[in-house]
Design an enzyme around this catalytic site. Structure first.
Site, PDB file in Angstrom:
ATOM      1  N   THR A  38       0.859  -1.177   0.000  1.00 53.81           N
ATOM      2  CA  THR A  38       0.000   0.000   0.000  1.00 53.81           C
ATOM      3  C   THR A  38       0.903   1.237   0.000  1.00 53.81           C
ATOM      4  OG1 THR A  38      -0.092   0.258   2.412  1.00 53.81           O
ATOM      5  CG2 THR A  38      -1.679  -1.251   1.429  1.00 53.81           C
ATOM      6  N   PHE A  69       3.050  -1.114   4.798  1.00 50.33           N
ATOM      7  CA  PHE A  69       2.356   0.140   5.126  1.00 50.33           C
ATOM      8  C   PHE A  69       3.407   1.250   5.207  1.00 50.33           C
ATOM      9  CE2 PHE A  69      -0.378  -3.082   7.260  1.00 50.33           C
ATOM     10  CZ  PHE A  69      -1.569  -2.831   6.592  1.00 50.33           C
ATOM     11  N   VAL A  95       7.438  -1.984   7.093  1.00 49.78           N
ATOM     12  CA  VAL A  95       7.242  -0.536   7.103  1.00 49.78           C
ATOM     13  C   VAL A  95       7.903   0.067   5.866  1.00 49.78           C
ATOM     14  CG1 VAL A  95       7.621   1.614   8.344  1.00 49.78           C
ATOM     15  CG2 VAL A  95       7.213  -0.507   9.622  1.00 49.78           C
ATOM     16  N   LYS A  96       7.115   0.788   5.076  1.00 51.06           N
ATOM     17  CA  LYS A  96       7.663   1.442   3.890  1.00 51.06           C
ATOM     18  C   LYS A  96       8.209   2.811   4.268  1.00 51.06           C
ATOM     19  CE  LYS A  96       5.749   1.071  -0.225  1.00 51.06           C
ATOM     20  NZ  LYS A  96       4.738   1.105  -1.316  1.00 51.06           N
ATOM     21  N   LEU A  97       9.452   3.043   3.887  1.00 49.42           N
ATOM     22  CA  LEU A  97      10.082   4.351   4.054  1.00 49.42           C
ATOM     23  C   LEU A  97      10.557   4.825   2.691  1.00 49.42           C
ATOM     24  CD1 LEU A  97      12.338   3.757   7.187  1.00 49.42           C
ATOM     25  CD2 LEU A  97      10.364   5.253   7.094  1.00 49.42           C
TER      26      LEU A  97
END
Length: 251
Positions: A38, A69, A95-97
């Protein structure tokens, strides 16, 4: 790859890109879907308002596959804080960074710290070789991680993504805890390309992935005949006509 290749022959892992819960649950019913990604743009499109409630709900609905996310702050310390919150949503959460914030400030140090702290990460918005190398180096030796290269968006601007993808895949395969995600997928053939290159993962919209069971089921000749039949049927349905009699070949 030959025309006889089927969905079951693909080695690349298939992720669905989207933030609509009903669609995520629908796609999760397919065992060949290995995960979900996402981003804030997709969340906006899906009308998500309560991010944490949405995230925990999705993890509850799909507890057994990768789900990415993304943080949304533009301040690096706050991005790190958001990452620490998102990681608590589930064991399957990555975790998307983004590789930088909107000021162009790199997140490599933050990524390195989070990865060493056991946070599973997906470094996103990667568009060049330097970003790819530095992102892989930042997560190397830490928690399981992904690096998302936006091949499709590069293609939109006439840039050959193949050398970047091949180089990134080679680097990642030399790094035990890192996988490359082929991102911004545009068409079914991108999946074939990713598989041929040995890419670990490709994430694509559901409408692209739903076409995959058809790969290898028809030859070019069969597709040609299908197209001719469709043109004929549409001409009849449209009521097309031309005045005058057809001339014989002899004339």
């Amino acid at each position: 790859m030959s025309q006889t290749t089927k969905l079951a022959d693909l080695k690349v892992k298939l992720f669905t890109d989207g933030a609509d819960k009903a669609q995520i649950v629908e796609m999760a019913a397919n065992k060949w879907i290995a995960g979900f990604t996402t981003n804030p743009s997709l969340l906006k499109k899906a009308g998500v308002k309560d991010y944490e409630a949405f995230g925990r709900d999705i993890v509850s609905a799909v507890p057994d596959r990768h789900i990415s996310f993304e943080v949304f702050s533009d301040d690096i310390p706050e991005m790190v804080a958001q990452a620490e919150i998102i990681r608590t949503w589930g064991e399957n959460v990555y975790v998307k960074l983004p590789v930088t914030n909107t000021k162009g400030e790199g997140l490599y140090d933050a990524v390195r710290g989070l990865s060493r702290d056991g946070v599973k990460l997906n470094i996103t918005a990667i568009f060049d070789a330097d970003q790819t190398a530095r992102a892989i180096d930042a997560v190397a030796g830490g928690a399981p991680a992904c690096v998302s290269i936006f091949a499709g968006r590069l293609a939109d601007f006439g840039i050959d993504y193949a050398p970047l993808m091949r180089n990134g895949i080679k680097r990642a395969r030399e790094t035990k805890n890192v996988e490359i995600i082929w991102a911004s997928t545009r068409e079914v053939y991108n999946v074939i390309e990713a598989d041929q290159m040995g890419c670990h993962i490709i994430t694509a919209p559901a409408d692209v992935l739903k076409k995959l069971p058809l790969i290898g089921t028809k030859t070019g000749a069969q597709l040609s005949l299908d197209a001719v039949k469709a043109f004929r049927e549409d001409a009849i349905a449209a009521g097309l006509s031309l005045s005058g009699k057809a001339r014989s070949a002899a004339e």
